[in-house]
Design an enzyme around this catalytic site. Structure first.
Site, PDB file in Angstrom:
ATOM      1  N   ASP A  91       1.671  -0.943   4.751  1.00 14.85           N
ATOM      2  CA  ASP A  91       1.384   0.309   5.468  1.00 14.85           C
ATOM      3  C   ASP A  91      -0.112   0.553   5.223  1.00 14.85           C
ATOM      4  O   ASP A  91      -0.499   1.251   4.301  1.00 14.85           O
ATOM      5  CB  ASP A  91       2.260   1.429   4.896  1.00 14.85           C
ATOM      6  CG  ASP A  91       2.155   2.707   5.695  1.00 14.85           C
ATOM      7  OD1 ASP A  91       2.000   2.633   6.935  1.00 14.85           O
ATOM      8  OD2 ASP A  91       2.235   3.798   5.087  1.00 14.85           O
ATOM      9  N   ALA A  95       1.427   4.266  -2.035  1.00  9.53           N
ATOM     10  CA  ALA A  95       1.357   5.669  -2.456  1.00  9.53           C
ATOM     11  C   ALA A  95       1.006   6.575  -1.277  1.00  9.53           C
ATOM     12  O   ALA A  95       0.255   6.156  -0.397  1.00  9.53           O
ATOM     13  CB  ALA A  95       0.306   5.806  -3.555  1.00  9.53           C
ATOM     14  N   LYS A 145       7.348   5.853   2.326  1.00  8.15           N
ATOM     15  CA  LYS A 145       8.100   4.697   2.831  1.00  8.15           C
ATOM     16  C   LYS A 145       8.766   3.931   1.681  1.00  8.15           C
ATOM     17  O   LYS A 145       9.848   3.403   1.858  1.00  8.15           O
ATOM     18  CB  LYS A 145       7.191   3.802   3.669  1.00  8.15           C
ATOM     19  CG  LYS A 145       6.686   4.555   4.871  1.00  8.15           C
ATOM     20  CD  LYS A 145       5.857   3.763   5.792  1.00  8.15           C
ATOM     21  CE  LYS A 145       5.146   4.677   6.763  1.00  8.15           C
ATOM     22  NZ  LYS A 145       4.066   5.485   6.150  1.00  8.15           N
ATOM     23  N   ASP A 184      -5.328  -3.968  -6.729  1.00  3.25           N
ATOM     24  CA  ASP A 184      -5.875  -4.184  -5.399  1.00  3.25           C
ATOM     25  C   ASP A 184      -4.969  -5.236  -4.742  1.00  3.25           C
ATOM     26  O   ASP A 184      -4.914  -6.386  -5.197  1.00  3.25           O
ATOM     27  CB  ASP A 184      -7.317  -4.699  -5.530  1.00  3.25           C
ATOM     28  CG  ASP A 184      -7.933  -4.977  -4.171  1.00  3.25           C
ATOM     29  OD1 ASP A 184      -7.179  -5.128  -3.189  1.00  3.25           O
ATOM     30  OD2 ASP A 184      -9.169  -5.046  -4.095  1.00  3.25           O
ATOM     31  N   ASP A 212      -0.316   0.010  -5.354  1.00  2.69           N
ATOM     32  CA  ASP A 212      -1.388   0.795  -4.726  1.00  2.69           C
ATOM     33  C   ASP A 212      -2.626   0.688  -5.613  1.00  2.69           C
ATOM     34  O   ASP A 212      -2.522   0.515  -6.821  1.00  2.69           O
ATOM     35  CB  ASP A 212      -0.997   2.272  -4.551  1.00  2.69           C
ATOM     36  CG  ASP A 212      -1.797   2.932  -3.438  1.00  2.69           C
ATOM     37  OD1 ASP A 212      -1.275   3.051  -2.307  1.00  2.69           O
ATOM     38  OD2 ASP A 212      -2.963   3.304  -3.686  1.00  2.69           O
ATOM     39  N   CYS A 252      -1.060   4.551  10.906  1.00  5.96           N
ATOM     40  CA  CYS A 252      -0.871   5.810  11.645  1.00  5.96           C
ATOM     41  C   CYS A 252      -2.085   6.024  12.543  1.00  5.96           C
ATOM     42  O   CYS A 252      -2.609   7.124  12.637  1.00  5.96           O
ATOM     43  CB  CYS A 252      -0.632   6.980  10.692  1.00  5.96           C
ATOM     44  SG  CYS A 252      -1.928   7.228   9.488  1.00  5.96           S
ATOM     45  N   GLY A 257       4.254   7.237  -1.335  1.00  3.80           N
ATOM     46  CA  GLY A 257       5.616   6.744  -1.469  1.00  3.80           C
ATOM     47  C   GLY A 257       6.625   7.186  -0.432  1.00  3.80           C
ATOM     48  O   GLY A 257       7.822   6.972  -0.641  1.00  3.80           O
ATOM     49  N   CYS A 312       0.898  -1.176   0.000  1.00  2.00           N
ATOM     50  CA  CYS A 312       0.000   0.000   0.000  1.00  2.00           C
ATOM     51  C   CYS A 312       0.921   1.206   0.000  1.00  2.00           C
ATOM     52  O   CYS A 312       1.179   1.804   1.035  1.00  2.00           O
ATOM     53  CB  CYS A 312      -0.865  -0.001   1.255  1.00  2.00           C
ATOM     54  SG  CYS A 312      -1.925  -1.435   1.372  1.00  2.00           S
TER      55      CYS A 312
END
Ligand SMILES: C[S@@+](CC[C@H](N)C(=O)[O-])C[C@H]1O[C@@H](n2cnc3c(N)ncnc32)[C@H](O)[C@@H]1O
Length: 437
Positions: A336, A266, A270, A315, A288, A389, A268, A264
């Site tokens: 992420d 975008a 990481k 996906d 992504d 996050c 970007g 996952c």
């Protein structure tokens, strides 16, 4: 006077845009672009407009306290202008009451709120009288409801945070959601080093410091007019990335020749960090679902001059079907995951008003599917990092715990939850590092 008026007008325009669905940072950028403001004006406008968005519930309580018409019945344009005035009176202690009122009233006078100038003036003057008499809106005696009003958070969210860590913890976290977030950069280690970059910033009179415990993190202490105008942006010397998020890529210890999946990826932050840590010599596939966000990733790769990343729009939950050749292919995988972003509420002032428990439950289902469907792409003895996050345990440690219970061949190597704190910069973040034994 004119600058004061223009600052309030721009701040009000930002609230209008956000109320019609624009994200706060986009609204700020669009509105600022229409004026010739200096960096101090921009810092002020950001503080005022983002403060009003965060404190929407608190400011509405004051409208209900002072005006005959409750906030829900106020014409929206008037409600947002009252927020501009009230926030200055109630939350910005360096602005004299007279300046706060006159500059806000001026906005009414010079716009299509002209007919309501008297109302704005009366409500704001009445606010000052109430502040002077310690006559505040009534708040519940229930501690949770009180916290929700004082820190201006939806009641359901405060209930959740209290469930996660108790009322004392919730008070600290809630306060952190209303602080000014830090602006952190990560230097591109392929192109520069910390000393060189800090010197370049210094030459341009930009106050910045190294972030302790991070090898490539720089905190900006002054507010630039436009972040993209900082030295080295075009030359790909750095990216914007919060300090907590800079912890994630190093957990995978990317090395030359590693086959790495960023599932996952975008826009970007990481992916590019992974590539830089591997000296741009790994084989990285950045997946992504969003074409638009992948385009931003692509332009970041070009700007940073990173060659080791291939992008793939897909996906990620169906990668195993689309690309069966990738089964057991990767040495390292980063998920992420899309999440509720509760750790970044200070940075995204409007998101507390659009989140809901239902949305979080949908996200948890997606996170579970991502883990289950991507795990088979990891090689034996490979490492997978799952990060978010958010600080919601169901999206973090509880989800990982469930996953470990179902998959006995997986070992949890480490787990870290960073909570947002009022007295410490950085977003809330979670990362779990697991290995396939
Ligand atoms: C938290 S963001 C990733 C941030 C990124 N890793 C970075 O550091 O810049 C989550 C990303 O997941 C993507 N996403 C959501 N569902 C997905 C899916 N089923 N497959 C692939 N990507 C997905 C979103 O488009 C979004 O870009």
């Amino acid at each position: 006077m004119l600058t004061g008026y223009l600052q309030r007008k721009a701040s009000w325009e930002i609230l209008l845009k956000v109320s019609s669905g624009t994200y706060s940072d986009h609204a700020l950028e669009k509105v600022i672009g229409n004026y010739e403001f200096n960096p101090l004006d921009i810092a002020f406008i950001t503080e005022l407009s983002f403060g009003c968005i965060r404190y929407r519930k608190f400011l509405d309580l004051w409208i209900d306290h002072l005006s005959k018409l409750p906030h829900k019945k106020q014409p929206p344009k008037l409600r947002w202008l009252l927020h501009i005035g009230l926030y200055q009176l109630l939350k910005m202690d360096k602005i004299p009451f007279s300046a706060a009122i006159s500059s806000t009233v001026e906005v009414a006078k010079r716009t299509d709120l002209k007919g309501l100038t008297g109302t704005v003036n009366a409500i704001l003057r009445n606010t000052v009288r109430n502040i002077e008499k310690d006559n505040y809106p009534k708040m519940s005696f229930n501690e949770i409801e009180r916290l929700s009003c004082l820190e201006s958070l939806p009641l359901w969210l405060v209930n959740e945070i209290v469930n996660w860590g108790g009322i004392k913890e919730a008070k600290n976290i809630a306060k952190a959601f209303n602080k000014k977030p830090s602006i952190d950069l990560r230097i591109n280690s392929l192109k520069t080093d910390l000393n060189k970059f800090l010197n370049e910033l210094k030459e341009c009179n930009i106050n910045a410091t190294v972030i302790s415990q991070l090898s490539h993190g720089v905190a900006l202490n002054s507010h630039p007019r436009s972040i993209k105008k900082l030295p080295g942006y075009r030359d790909g010397m750095w990216v914007v990335q919060d300090r907590s998020s800079q912890w994630v890529a190093p957990l995978l210890n990317p090395m030359k020749g590693d086959k790495i999946l960023d599932a996952c990826s975008a826009p970007g932050s990481k992916t590019t960090h992974l590539a830089e840590l591997a000296n741009d010599d790994a084989e990285i596939i950045a997946v992504d679902r969003s074409e638009k966000r992948l385009k931003i990733l692509q332009s970041n790769l070009e700007r940073l001059n990173i060659k080791s990343v291939k992008t793939l729009q897909a996906d990620a939950t169906s990668l195993i079907d689309i690309k069966p050749n990738l089964i057991s292919y990767f040495d390292k995988i980063l998920i992420d995951a899309p999440c509720s972003g509760i750790g970044t509420l200070a940075r995204n002032p409007d998101s507390r008003w659009s989140l809901s428990k239902d949305k979080i439950n949908q996200l948890i289902l997606l996170q579970e599917r991502l883990l289950e469907s991507i795990f088979p792409l990891l090689k034996k003895n490979g490492t997978l990092v799952y990060s978010t996050c958010t600080i919601c345990p169901e999206e973090n440690n509880l989800l990982i715990k469930k996953f470990l219970l179902k998959n006995k061949e997986i070992k949890l190597e480490s787990e870290r939850q960073i909570l947002p704190r009022f007295d410490r910069p950085g977003d809330g973040f979670y990362a779990a590092k697991i290995t396939y034994k």
